[in-house]
Design a protein around this motif. Structure first.
Motif, PDB file in Angstrom:
ATOM      1  N   GLU A 188      28.077 -26.441 -16.775  1.00 15.14           N
ATOM      2  CA  GLU A 188      28.169 -24.546 -15.856  1.00 15.14           C
ATOM      3  C   GLU A 188      29.482 -24.143 -16.713  1.00 15.14           C
ATOM      4  O   GLU A 188      29.266 -23.197 -16.538  1.00 15.14           O
ATOM      5  N   LYS A 189      30.600 -25.128 -16.360  1.00 15.32           N
ATOM      6  CA  LYS A 189      31.966 -24.109 -16.687  1.00 15.32           C
ATOM      7  C   LYS A 189      31.965 -23.044 -17.837  1.00 15.32           C
ATOM      8  O   LYS A 189      32.059 -22.253 -18.274  1.00 15.32           O
ATOM      9  N   GLN A 190      31.561 -24.718 -19.003  1.00  9.63           N
ATOM     10  CA  GLN A 190      31.385 -23.993 -20.766  1.00  9.63           C
ATOM     11  C   GLN A 190      30.136 -22.454 -20.539  1.00  9.63           C
ATOM     12  O   GLN A 190      30.396 -21.729 -20.497  1.00  9.63           O
ATOM     13  N   ILE A 191      29.163 -22.521 -19.845  1.00  8.43           N
ATOM     14  CA  ILE A 191      28.025 -21.290 -19.884  1.00  8.43           C
ATOM     15  C   ILE A 191      28.877 -19.980 -19.116  1.00  8.43           C
ATOM     16  O   ILE A 191      28.591 -18.398 -19.553  1.00  8.43           O
ATOM     17  N   ALA A 192      29.261 -20.449 -17.884  1.00  7.72           N
ATOM     18  CA  ALA A 192      30.188 -19.013 -17.296  1.00  7.72           C
ATOM     19  C   ALA A 192      31.588 -18.644 -18.210  1.00  7.72           C
ATOM     20  O   ALA A 192      31.647 -18.140 -18.093  1.00  7.72           O
ATOM     21  N   GLU A 193      32.368 -19.599 -19.049  1.00 11.61           N
ATOM     22  CA  GLU A 193      33.291 -19.047 -19.614  1.00 11.61           C
ATOM     23  C   GLU A 193      33.025 -18.272 -20.612  1.00 11.61           C
ATOM     24  O   GLU A 193      33.115 -17.002 -21.366  1.00 11.61           O
ATOM     25  N   GLN A 194      31.176 -18.794 -21.097  1.00 10.17           N
ATOM     26  CA  GLN A 194      30.885 -17.552 -22.358  1.00 10.17           C
ATOM     27  C   GLN A 194      30.010 -16.534 -21.634  1.00 10.17           C
ATOM     28  O   GLN A 194      30.537 -15.339 -22.407  1.00 10.17           O
ATOM     29  N   ARG A 195      30.107 -16.502 -20.645  1.00  6.31           N
ATOM     30  CA  ARG A 195      29.699 -14.883 -19.709  1.00  6.31           C
ATOM     31  C   ARG A 195      30.572 -14.054 -19.883  1.00  6.31           C
ATOM     32  O   ARG A 195      30.820 -13.026 -19.899  1.00  6.31           O
ATOM     33  N   ALA A 196      31.650 -14.825 -19.560  1.00  9.44           N
ATOM     34  CA  ALA A 196      33.029 -14.318 -19.063  1.00  9.44           C
ATOM     35  C   ALA A 196      33.501 -13.269 -20.210  1.00  9.44           C
ATOM     36  O   ALA A 196      33.630 -12.072 -20.620  1.00  9.44           O
ATOM     37  N   GLN A 197      33.092 -14.564 -21.761  1.00 12.52           N
ATOM     38  CA  GLN A 197      33.747 -13.844 -22.994  1.00 12.52           C
ATOM     39  C   GLN A 197      32.997 -12.511 -23.567  1.00 12.52           C
ATOM     40  O   GLN A 197      33.646 -12.021 -24.261  1.00 12.52           O
ATOM     41  N   ARG A 198      31.341 -12.996 -23.047  1.00 14.07           N
ATOM     42  CA  ARG A 198      31.081 -12.081 -23.339  1.00 14.07           C
ATOM     43  C   ARG A 198      31.132 -10.400 -22.803  1.00 14.07           C
ATOM     44  O   ARG A 198      31.052  -9.643 -23.516  1.00 14.07           O
ATOM     45  N   ALA A 199      31.252 -10.752 -21.515  1.00 13.91           N
ATOM     46  CA  ALA A 199      31.427  -9.189 -20.876  1.00 13.91           C
ATOM     47  C   ALA A 199      32.879  -9.063 -21.200  1.00 13.91           C
ATOM     48  O   ALA A 199      33.116  -7.756 -21.297  1.00 13.91           O
ATOM     49  N   VAL A 200      34.373  -9.658 -21.524  1.00 13.37           N
ATOM     50  CA  VAL A 200      35.339  -8.299 -21.779  1.00 13.37           C
ATOM     51  C   VAL A 200      34.717  -8.470 -23.068  1.00 13.37           C
ATOM     52  O   VAL A 200      35.657  -7.364 -23.687  1.00 13.37           O
ATOM     53  N   TYR A 201      33.782  -8.714 -24.606  1.00 15.95           N
ATOM     54  CA  TYR A 201      33.437  -8.538 -25.155  1.00 15.95           C
ATOM     55  C   TYR A 201      32.572  -6.705 -25.724  1.00 15.95           C
ATOM     56  O   TYR A 201      33.338  -5.508 -25.676  1.00 15.95           O
ATOM     57  N   ILE A 202      32.133  -7.176 -24.171  1.00 16.64           N
ATOM     58  CA  ILE A 202      31.351  -5.295 -23.730  1.00 16.64           C
ATOM     59  C   ILE A 202      32.132  -4.938 -23.782  1.00 16.64           C
ATOM     60  O   ILE A 202      32.169  -3.597 -24.178  1.00 16.64           O
TER      61      ILE A 202
END
Length: 282
Positions: A188-202
């Motif tokens: 779950e933490k890895q999924i959350a980190e991936q989502r956060a990284q995607r948000a930062v990229y956007i």
């Protein structure tokens, strides 16, 4: 007793004596092969001084030789512990070790066989060493910094086994496992980190696009300003020319000078023409 019987009796006695001597001789020597060490026990008591490779004399019939393998031994030992954040962590270690030749007699007196060494010394000390290493870090650190965990484990295990005459040569972590609950938490933490990284990229992409729009708008505004200045300058020149013509028409004695803008290598170049002179020349 006749001569024949006497001869048979003497032969029998000689055979018995010879067999006794051979048996006595065989029990008076022991051969220790390379990579081994022996311990002599006389009437059940281990004597000081290990027997290293070569031929050695021993008391016949009343002594026993226990031979120990000094080459590298390998055993896999399981261990479990709690980490600093109270998570369950289990591991399995492959331990390479050998016996210290100078401590073989103490090993014989205290541990006995190699099986006892593994079950009574190495296994429990492995457990204790793993507890020391695991308690210094969280379960996540134990997984991400596995080499540091192994280094602490090696140090603790080596110090504990050295006093038992056991030299640890190398260890390796065969398996390292944690609870299913922590596995889900990590996922779950890895999924959350991936989502956060995607948000930062956007967000960065949007910021760059907005900056590009600003730069384009500034470029258009600058172009409009330059165009306005150019039109204003050209409008002033037309007014001057019109005034000069009006003055000439009103009957002035001298033809007016007319400012005309020409194109040169450095942009617009002003030229002044005297209309009176031009008319006389014609």
């Amino acid at each position: 007793m006749n001569t024949k019987q006497l001869g048979n009796w003497q032969t029998t006695v000689f055979g018995i004596v010879l067999a006794t001597l051979v048996l006595f001789g065989l029990n008076s020597f022991v051969i220790i092969n390379p990579g081994q060490a022996g311990v002599i026990s006389i009437l059940g008591k281990a004597t000081d001084g290990a027997l290293l490779e070569g031929i050695h004399i021993k008391p016949p019939f009343i002594s026993v030789i226990d031979v120990y393998d000094l080459t590298v031994q390998k055993f896999e030992v399981p261990a479990e512990s709690s980490t600093k954040d109270l998570q369950n962590l289990s591991a399995r270690f492959a331990i390479n070790f050998r016996l210290d030749p100078s401590q073989v007699v103490q090993v014989r007196r205290k541990q006995g066989t190699l099986e006892n060494i593994v079950s009574k010394i190495i296994a429990p000390q492995t457990q204790e060493a793993f507890k020391i290493a695991a308690a210094r870090r969280t379960v996540e650190e134990a997984i991400t910094k596995r080499s540091e965990l192994k280094e602490d484990f090696d140090t603790a295990l080596g110090n504990r086994l050295e006093k038992y005459g056991i030299i640890v040569l190398d260890t390796s972590v065969v398996d390292l496992a944690f609870s299913p609950e922590f596995a889900r938490a990590v996922e779950e933490k890895q999924i959350a980190e991936q989502r956060a990284q995607r948000a930062v990229y956007i967000a960065r992409e949007a910021e760059q696009e907005a900056q590009a729009d600003i730069n384009r708008a500034k470029g258009r505004a600058e172009a409009q300003r330059l165009l306005a200045e150019t039109l204003k300058a050209q409008g002033g020149q037309l007014v001057l020319q019109k005034e000069a013509i009006e003055a000439w028409k009103s009957g002035g004695a001298q033809m007016p000078n007319v400012l005309v803008m020409g194109e040169g290598s450095q942009g617009s170049i002003p030229f002044i023409f005297n209309l009176g002179k031009l008319s006389n020349q014609s």
